[in-house]
Design a protein around this motif. Structure first.
Motif, PDB file in Angstrom:
ATOM      1  N   ARG A 290      -6.263  -0.218   1.462  1.00  0.00           N
ATOM      2  CA  ARG A 290      -4.553  -0.291   1.409  1.00  0.00           C
ATOM      3  C   ARG A 290      -4.547  -2.792   1.806  1.00  0.00           C
ATOM      4  NH1 ARG A 290      -5.850   4.466   4.758  1.00  0.00           N
ATOM      5  NH2 ARG A 290      -5.173   3.106   6.753  1.00  0.00           N
TER       6      ARG A 290
ATOM      7  N   ASN B 124      -4.568  -3.582  -1.546  1.00  0.00           N
ATOM      8  CA  ASN B 124      -3.468  -3.586  -2.035  1.00  0.00           C
ATOM      9  C   ASN B 124      -2.317  -4.573  -2.366  1.00  0.00           C
ATOM     10  OD1 ASN B 124      -4.784  -1.292  -4.508  1.00  0.00           O
ATOM     11  ND2 ASN B 124      -4.591   0.052  -2.613  1.00  0.00           N
TER      12      ASN B 124
ATOM     13  N   ASN C 211      -6.069   4.015  -2.052  1.00  0.00           N
ATOM     14  CA  ASN C 211      -5.794   3.380  -0.589  1.00  0.00           C
ATOM     15  C   ASN C 211      -5.665   4.749   0.082  1.00  0.00           C
ATOM     16  OD1 ASN C 211      -3.071   1.497  -0.093  1.00  0.00           O
ATOM     17  ND2 ASN C 211      -2.883   3.222  -2.314  1.00  0.00           N
TER      18      ASN C 211
ATOM     19  N   ASP D 243       0.333  -1.203  -0.553  1.00  0.00           N
ATOM     20  CA  ASP D 243       0.223  -0.154   0.113  1.00  0.00           C
ATOM     21  C   ASP D 243       0.935   0.935   0.119  1.00  0.00           C
ATOM     22  OD1 ASP D 243       0.917   0.444   2.452  1.00  0.00           O
ATOM     23  OD2 ASP D 243      -0.889  -0.469   3.614  1.00  0.00           O
TER      24      ASP D 243
ATOM     25  N   ASP E  99       4.339   1.066  -4.284  1.00  0.00           N
ATOM     26  CA  ASP E  99       2.677   0.664  -4.577  1.00  0.00           C
ATOM     27  C   ASP E  99       2.256   1.432  -5.567  1.00  0.00           C
ATOM     28  OD1 ASP E  99       2.623   4.402  -3.003  1.00  0.00           O
ATOM     29  OD2 ASP E  99       4.528   3.095  -2.878  1.00  0.00           O
TER      30      ASP E  99
ATOM     31  N   PRO F 208      -2.129   0.194  -7.722  1.00  0.00           N
ATOM     32  CA  PRO F 208      -2.400  -0.383  -6.441  1.00  0.00           C
ATOM     33  C   PRO F 208      -4.094  -0.660  -7.456  1.00  0.00           C
ATOM     34  CG  PRO F 208      -2.440   2.061  -6.916  1.00  0.00           C
ATOM     35  CD  PRO F 208      -1.544   1.599  -8.089  1.00  0.00           C
TER      36      PRO F 208
END
Length: 279
Positions: A246, A249, A240, A189, A233, A236
């Motif tokens: 999150r 992800n 987020n 994330d 990150d 994704p």
């Protein structure tokens, strides 16, 4: 000149003395008729000569036209032959391209069939009903997405025992396809991470990918088939903006795909077969 005149005069006197006036008149009339006929014949002759010259000119012009037409016809025959040859070559080229397309489509169909078989095997082995495991196909490539909580403890890159059970099933399928590659992608994330030697999410994502790769290698997967990659990150699935998002992800994605070089070798082989006429 005087002598000639005297001679002519003498002759006329002699003739007039030898021929009667009646006979002379008849001869004179006959001579006039003959002269008229001669004049008429001369006119006709000149007319015929003029017609002949005109006919000769027309004949010459026609001969030139015939020569031009023959030349044009020869050129048309040459152009027609070239055109027919070009059309034939174009048709042959189209047939060759159609055959190449058919061969490539067959190759792609075979690849798609193998991909479908992999998906079927994975779904049967791993179990598609597990909400933490997603298996799908995009553009002929198999993607296995495993949730972070199934593979690792929070903030850790050590693989859990439960994860090893799942990876063992993945390894079984990958081992059955030695001509395929298996790329492991780590995703995090956007929460900043730093622990020990790991500086950020890049390090964490790569470290988690190498941990999974080592497990797969330990399960018998040929390391030549394995690729470790970290995406941090930056790719994704969702924003987020919540704890739940999150968590989605944070994942590890395993990509099972044909080796690119072997796929192109297969295409090149098909091209060579086409050029040599090999079936």
């Amino acid at each position: 000149m005087k002598k000639l005149f005297l001679f002519t005069l003498t002759s006329m006197l002699i003739l007039s003395s030898c021929v009667s006036k009646k006979e002379y008149a008849a001869l004179e009339a006959k001579q006039k008729e003959t002269q008229d006929l001669l004049n008429t014949a001369t006119v006709k002759l000149n007319s015929c000569l003029a017609d002949k010259a005109a006919s000769a000119a027309r004949a010459q012009a026609l001969e030139e036209q015939v020569a031009d037409l023959r030349k044009s016809n020869d050129n048309l025959q040459v152009l027609s032959a070239k055109g027919a040859s070009n059309v034939e070559k174009t048709l042959e080229s189209i047939k060759e391209k159609d055959l190449k397309i058919t061969r490539l489509q067959d190759a792609l169909t075979k690849k798609d069939s193998v991909t479908l078989a992999i998906v079927t095997s994975l779904k049967r082995e791993v179990g598609i009903n597990d909400p933490d495991i997603e298996i799908n196909v995009e553009k002929g490539v198999v993607f296995i997405s495993i949730a972070d909580k199934l593979l690792f403890q929070s903030g850790s890159y050590n693989v859990t025992s439960r994860a090893k059970e799942v990876l063992a099933k993945v390894a079984k399928v990958v081992n059955s396809k030695p001509d395929f590659e298996c790329m492991v992608e780590g995703h995090t994330d956007n929460v900043p991470y730093q622990s020990g030697v790991l500086l950020d999410n890049w390090d964490l994502s790569v470290k988690r990918a190498t941990s999974v790769v080592r497990v797969l290698q330990g399960l018998g997967v040929n390391p030549k088939q394995l690729i470790a990659a970290g995406r941090a990150d930056y790719v994704p699935l969702v924003d987020n903006d919540t704890a739940e998002n999150r968590a989605r992800n944070r994942r590890t994605r395993i990509v099972v795909m044909p080796k690119i070089d072997q796929f192109y070798d297969m295409v090149e082989k098909e091209m060579k077969n086409l050029s040599t006429g090999t079936n």
